[in-house]
Each structure stands twice: as C-alpha cells, then as structure tokens.
Design an enzyme around this catalytic site. Structure first.
Site, PDB file in Angstrom:
ATOM      1  N   SER A   8       0.824  -1.150   0.038  1.00 10.44           N
ATOM      2  CA  SER A   8       0.201  -0.022  -0.072  1.00 10.44           C
ATOM      3  C   SER A   8       0.719   1.080  -0.142  1.00 10.44           C
ATOM      4  CB  SER A   8      -0.978  -0.117   1.355  1.00 10.44           C
ATOM      5  OG  SER A   8      -0.341  -0.208   2.444  1.00 10.44           O
ATOM      6  N   GLU A  10       1.241   5.596   0.855  1.00 10.88           N
ATOM      7  CA  GLU A  10       0.731   6.522   1.684  1.00 10.88           C
ATOM      8  C   GLU A  10       1.120   7.767   0.957  1.00 10.88           C
ATOM      9  OE1 GLU A  10       0.608   6.588   5.960  1.00 10.88           O
ATOM     10  OE2 GLU A  10       1.423   8.510   5.857  1.00 10.88           O
ATOM     11  N   THR A  41      -3.194  11.012   3.896  1.00  5.93           N
ATOM     12  CA  THR A  41      -3.103  11.669   5.126  1.00  5.93           C
ATOM     13  C   THR A  41      -3.872  12.719   5.395  1.00  5.93           C
ATOM     14  OG1 THR A  41      -1.039  13.005   4.868  1.00  5.93           O
ATOM     15  CG2 THR A  41      -0.610  10.636   5.624  1.00  5.93           C
ATOM     16  N   ARG A 100      -5.328   8.846  16.500  1.00  2.54           N
ATOM     17  CA  ARG A 100      -5.552  10.066  17.331  1.00  2.54           C
ATOM     18  C   ARG A 100      -5.173  11.441  16.752  1.00  2.54           C
ATOM     19  NH1 ARG A 100      -1.562  11.441  22.325  1.00  2.54           N
ATOM     20  NH2 ARG A 100      -0.561  12.312  20.657  1.00  2.54           N
ATOM     21  N   ASP A 102      -1.845  14.499  16.168  1.00  2.00           N
ATOM     22  CA  ASP A 102      -0.858  15.009  17.009  1.00  2.00           C
ATOM     23  C   ASP A 102      -1.666  16.374  17.427  1.00  2.00           C
ATOM     24  OD1 ASP A 102       1.267  13.426  17.214  1.00  2.00           O
ATOM     25  OD2 ASP A 102       1.439  13.847  15.111  1.00  2.00           O
ATOM     26  N   TYR A 141       3.260   0.988  17.049  1.00  2.00           N
ATOM     27  CA  TYR A 141       4.566   1.606  17.155  1.00  2.00           C
ATOM     28  C   TYR A 141       5.404   0.631  17.594  1.00  2.00           C
ATOM     29  CZ  TYR A 141       1.841   6.048  16.409  1.00  2.00           C
ATOM     30  OH  TYR A 141       1.262   6.801  15.865  1.00  2.00           O
ATOM     31  N   GLN A 208      16.029  15.520   7.217  1.00  2.00           N
ATOM     32  CA  GLN A 208      14.483  15.720   7.632  1.00  2.00           C
ATOM     33  C   GLN A 208      14.184  14.634   8.155  1.00  2.00           C
ATOM     34  OE1 GLN A 208      12.205  16.596   4.103  1.00  2.00           O
ATOM     35  NE2 GLN A 208      13.299  18.703   3.929  1.00  2.00           N
ATOM     36  N   PHE A 212      12.495  14.386  11.951  1.00  2.33           N
ATOM     37  CA  PHE A 212      11.253  13.714  12.260  1.00  2.33           C
ATOM     38  C   PHE A 212      11.115  12.459  13.234  1.00  2.33           C
ATOM     39  CE2 PHE A 212       7.427  11.161  10.780  1.00  2.33           C
ATOM     40  CZ  PHE A 212       6.446  12.106  11.200  1.00  2.33           C
ATOM     41  N   HIS A 262       3.460  -1.158   3.687  1.00  2.82           N
ATOM     42  CA  HIS A 262       3.068   0.055   3.701  1.00  2.82           C
ATOM     43  C   HIS A 262       4.180   1.099   3.328  1.00  2.82           C
ATOM     44  CE1 HIS A 262      -0.044   3.007   4.072  1.00  2.82           C
ATOM     45  NE2 HIS A 262       0.594   3.535   4.911  1.00  2.82           N
TER      46      HIS A 262
HETATM   47  P1  FAD Z   1      -2.606   6.059  19.538  1.00  2.00           P
HETATM   48  O1  FAD Z   1      -2.436   4.725  18.926  1.00  2.00           O
HETATM   49  O2  FAD Z   1      -4.114   6.430  19.912  1.00  2.00           O
HETATM   50  O3  FAD Z   1      -1.677   6.209  20.709  1.00  2.00           O
HETATM   51  C1  FAD Z   1      -0.502   5.889  20.421  1.00  2.00           C
HETATM   52  C2  FAD Z   1       0.109   5.737  22.101  1.00  2.00           C
HETATM   53  O4  FAD Z   1      -0.103   6.995  22.656  1.00  2.00           O
HETATM   54  C3  FAD Z   1      -0.674   4.702  22.646  1.00  2.00           C
HETATM   55  O5  FAD Z   1       0.318   3.972  23.429  1.00  2.00           O
HETATM   56  C4  FAD Z   1      -1.384   5.418  23.899  1.00  2.00           C
HETATM   57  O6  FAD Z   1      -1.314   4.647  25.328  1.00  2.00           O
HETATM   58  C5  FAD Z   1      -0.521   6.618  24.180  1.00  2.00           C
HETATM   59  N1  FAD Z   1      -1.368   7.888  24.224  1.00  2.00           N
HETATM   60  C6  FAD Z   1      -2.333   8.103  23.350  1.00  2.00           C
HETATM   61  N2  FAD Z   1      -3.152   9.278  23.858  1.00  2.00           N
HETATM   62  C7  FAD Z   1      -2.433   9.710  25.210  1.00  2.00           C
HETATM   63  C8  FAD Z   1      -2.541  10.485  26.113  1.00  2.00           C
HETATM   64  N3  FAD Z   1      -3.487  11.500  26.121  1.00  2.00           N
HETATM   65  N4  FAD Z   1      -1.789  10.412  26.966  1.00  2.00           N
HETATM   66  C9  FAD Z   1      -0.820   9.364  27.351  1.00  2.00           C
HETATM   67  N5  FAD Z   1      -0.643   8.563  26.465  1.00  2.00           N
HETATM   68  C10 FAD Z   1      -1.452   8.794  25.134  1.00  2.00           C
HETATM   69  N6  FAD Z   1      -0.957  12.046  11.914  1.00  2.00           N
HETATM   70  C11 FAD Z   1      -1.791  12.842  11.327  1.00  2.00           C
HETATM   71  O7  FAD Z   1      -2.177  14.001  11.701  1.00  2.00           O
HETATM   72  N7  FAD Z   1      -2.411  12.740  10.195  1.00  2.00           N
HETATM   73  C12 FAD Z   1      -2.456  11.427   9.562  1.00  2.00           C
HETATM   74  O8  FAD Z   1      -2.736  11.013   8.524  1.00  2.00           O
HETATM   75  C13 FAD Z   1      -1.436  10.567  10.336  1.00  2.00           C
HETATM   76  N8  FAD Z   1      -1.229   9.221   9.749  1.00  2.00           N
HETATM   77  C14 FAD Z   1      -0.512   8.250  10.410  1.00  2.00           C
HETATM   78  C15 FAD Z   1      -0.167   6.896   9.703  1.00  2.00           C
HETATM   79  C16 FAD Z   1       0.385   6.075  10.535  1.00  2.00           C
HETATM   80  C17 FAD Z   1       0.633   4.628   9.678  1.00  2.00           C
HETATM   81  C18 FAD Z   1       1.239   6.414  11.753  1.00  2.00           C
HETATM   82  C19 FAD Z   1       1.846   5.177  12.187  1.00  2.00           C
HETATM   83  C20 FAD Z   1       0.765   7.632  12.131  1.00  2.00           C
HETATM   84  C21 FAD Z   1       0.107   8.525  11.553  1.00  2.00           C
HETATM   85  N9  FAD Z   1      -0.188   9.906  11.927  1.00  2.00           N
HETATM   86  C22 FAD Z   1      -0.887  10.811  11.519  1.00  2.00           C
HETATM   87  C23 FAD Z   1       0.534  10.209  13.275  1.00  2.00           C
HETATM   88  C24 FAD Z   1      -0.060  10.141  14.347  1.00  2.00           C
HETATM   89  O9  FAD Z   1      -1.408  10.935  14.361  1.00  2.00           O
HETATM   90  C25 FAD Z   1       0.554  10.353  15.832  1.00  2.00           C
HETATM   91  O10 FAD Z   1       1.546   9.284  16.044  1.00  2.00           O
HETATM   92  C26 FAD Z   1      -0.341  10.633  17.205  1.00  2.00           C
HETATM   93  O11 FAD Z   1       0.591  11.237  17.941  1.00  2.00           O
HETATM   94  C27 FAD Z   1      -0.733   9.389  17.716  1.00  2.00           C
HETATM   95  O12 FAD Z   1      -2.091   9.017  16.909  1.00  2.00           O
HETATM   96  P2  FAD Z   1      -2.377   7.427  17.113  1.00  2.00           P
HETATM   97  O13 FAD Z   1      -3.531   7.024  16.428  1.00  2.00           O
HETATM   98  O14 FAD Z   1      -1.200   6.654  16.210  1.00  2.00           O
HETATM   99  O15 FAD Z   1      -2.110   6.891  18.478  1.00  2.00           O
END
Ligand code: FAD
Length: 306
Positions: A8, A10, A41, A100, A102, A141, A208, A212, A262
């Site tokens: 896939s 991205e 994204t 979730r 950032d 992760y 870069q 990151f 991916h």
């Molecule tokens: P989650 O899986 O929800 O959480 C990751 C970890 O952080 C978990 O272990 C959880 O325990 C911990 N955690 C979560 N929230 C909290 C909290 N409030 N306090 C303490 N611990 C916490 N970002 C974008 O903005 N847009 C995108 O399109 C995008 N695409 C992505 C695609 C992939 C394949 C990946 C790997 C990352 C992507 N990201 C994107 C980045 C991602 O949004 C960030 O890494 C973000 O910080 C975590 O979101 P998540 O859904 O991965 O985290």
C-alpha cells in the site's frame, strides 16, 4: 505456494498546484503496481482537511485504486468528525485509517482531546463503526509511541483499537527489523492477530528524516547515519544509498516471512517503484515467486574455492 507480496502507498494532500502535479505523477507511476490500497493523510486545519477530501475523491472518481482516507480526532467535535465520515462513505470510500493525531501545536506538545470530540483513536474507531461498516486500519509503534509510558501501554491501546473494530495496523517507520519482530512477538503474545504491516520510509532526505524520527520515537541507528554521511549536497548518491538501504530492509523482512508493506511515499514514486520491483511487483502483475527472493537466491553462495 508462497503468499504474494501486497503493498500500500501513503500520500499526503498537496498544498500547491506544483505539488498537486507531482502527487498525480507519483500516483500515475505507482498505480500500475496494483496496490492493495492507497492512503491519504489528514491534517488538523480546515483547509488541509478539505485537501485530503478532494484528493481522496479524485482517486475514487479518476482511478481504479482503492483509497483509504486518514482521519484524526484533533480539534473537532464528534459531530464534525461524523460528518467527515459520512461524506467519505457517500463519496464511495470504504476504508478509513483512524488516528488520534498530534496536538495542533505540533508533535511533542501535550495532547488534550477536544472536549466534545473523540477522546482517542479507539474511540474514533468505534465512532466510524457506528456510522458505517467501513474497513478501519490504525497505527502501531514498534518502538513505542512517545506519549506512551511503556510498550505494554501501547499494546493496550492497540488492543482497544482492535476491540473497537480495527482490522489492520500499519507501523510507524523503523530501520531495525529486529525491533519490529520483537514488537510483533509481544502483540501476538497478547492474542492480537490482525496484520501489523511494516511502514517503510525510503529516506529521501536524511536530515529531515532524522529530525522527524526524533520527534516520533523512531531510532536512527549509527550505521544508517554513517551510510548517508557526507552526502548532504549529493542528491544523486543519496538516492542510490536510500534505494539500497530500503531494499536491504524489505528483502530481509521478506526473508523473515513478511508479505505486506506500507510505503511512506512522500509523494514521490521513483524509490518506491524500484523497491516494489525488487519485491517482484510488475505493472502487469506478473509476480516473481517469493522463493526466488530468498537470501540464497539473491546472493550466490561462494564456491569452496572462494
Ligand atoms: P494511538 O494509537 O491512539 O496512541 C499511541 C500511544 O500513545 C498509545 O500507546 C497510547 O497509550 C498513548 N497515548 C495516546 N493518547 C495519550 C494521552 N492522551 N496520554 C498518554 N498517552 C497517550 N497524524 C496525522 O495528523 N494525520 C495522519 O494522517 C496520520 N497518519 C498516520 C499514519 C500512520 C500509519 C501512523 C503510524 C501515524 C500517523 N499519524 C498521522 C501520526 C499520529 O497521528 C501520531 O503518531 C499521534 O501522536 C498518535 O496517534 P495514533 O492514533 O497513532 O495514537
């Protein structure tokens, strides 16, 4: 017979006409490799959301590719996010990558969910599933998310996302395959059986990437830095090294049983296309059997005489 390789790709939504042109050139070059899906994204601001939506819609309308739209919980109420999910569904999108996200102030700042919004990625997965029976992928992760107190807490979150209905995870990029397999062992030991697809980042720009990687918790091994040492102003050599590094990584993963990848394309096709070629993918989908990619087949054994 060995399982076929599936990939896939991205992409990120373009910010200018010029970037739009290079995105579509990249999509045009990679599309004939028949990816499993292509994902786009999502950013927190209104204009970047709109760009994701229009890019995904264009993929639906103008290509035979299967799009996956990324979606985050950031800076929006549940209603606003639900509207986006419905709009995707109505546009013919059947796959969402639920995250979730950032904080709007950037990676590393403390995350605070929107008071009226989805609280975390698992909550978002449930929300999507309530609205429509779409395929949902999530993140994983291998080296622990920086916000997470421990790998086990990270796996708890993955478990919650799977319980909510996620059926695939794509990993953050990594360079040391052993870390991926250690993580995979822990995930499987927990009883999580969805595919954990390695996210591969061909290193277009070492500086870069390193900055990151520091923010998102990916370790950059010394051997990798050494390979790019002295090449800051030498784009052509950097590209060859990047292809070699990524090739070595994916072929080792194949040797160890991985079949799905991916790719973080950064909207550029050339390195990803070359790596997919090495993986046996061809525009006509005439796939090279996995067995011919084994280490033994790639590197001829030395004869006894040396
Ligand atoms: P989650 O899986 O929800 O959480 C990751 C970890 O952080 C978990 O272990 C959880 O325990 C911990 N955690 C979560 N929230 C909290 C909290 N409030 N306090 C303490 N611990 C916490 N970002 C974008 O903005 N847009 C995108 O399109 C995008 N695409 C992505 C695609 C992939 C394949 C990946 C790997 C990352 C992507 N990201 C994107 C980045 C991602 O949004 C960030 O890494 C973000 O910080 C975590 O979101 P998540 O859904 O991965 O985290």
């Amino acid at each position: 017979m060995a399982a076929p390789i599936r990939v896939s790709f991205e992409f990120f939504p373009p910010k200018s006409e010029e970037m739009e042109k290079s995105l579509w050139e990249a999509i045009g070059r990679l599309a004939p490799l028949s990816p499993n899906f292509v994902s786009v994204t999502y950013g927190a601001g209104g204009s970047t959301r709109e760009r994701t939506h229009s890019t995904v819609k264009r993929i639906v309308n103008e290509t035979a590719l299967t799009p996956a739209a990324h979606l985050t919980c950031v800076a929006a109420t549940k209603d606003e996010i639900d509207n986006v999910i419905q709009a995707y569904r109505d546009a013919g999108v059947r796959h969402i990558v639920a995250l979730r996200g950032d904080p709007t102030s950037g990676i590393g700042a403390k995350y605070a969910p929107h008071p009226g919004g989805y609280q975390h990625a698992a909550d978002l997965v449930s929300g999507i599933k309530r609205i429509a029976d779409l395929e949902v992928s999530v993140s994983a992760y291998p080296e622990k998310h920086p916000d997470s107190p421990s790998v086990q807490a990270d796996i708890d979150m993955l478990q919650a996302k799977v319980d909510a209905g996620a059926t695939r995870a794509m990993t953050q990029f990594f360079f040391e395959n052993d870390r991926y397999f250690d993580y995979l062992d822990k995930v499987r030991a927990r009883g999580i059986d969805i595919p954990i697809v390695p996210g591969i980042l061909p290193v277009q720009n070492f500086k870069q990437m390193k900055s990151f990687a520091e923010r998102c918790g990916t370790s950059v091994p010394r051997w990798l830095a050494e390979r790019f040492d002295g090449l800051d102003d030498d784009v052509a050599t950097r590209k060859l090294i990047a292809a070699a590094v990524a090739a070595e990584q994916v072929l080792d993963l194949v040797d160890r049983g991985v079949t799905d990848f991916h790719f973080y394309t950064m909207n550029r096709a050339d390195l990803v296309y070359a790596i997919c070629h090495l993986l046996g993918l061809r525009p006509a989908r005439a796939e090279v059997p996995l067995s011919s990619l084994s280490q033994g087949a790639r590197v001829p054994a030395r004869s006894a005489g040396g």
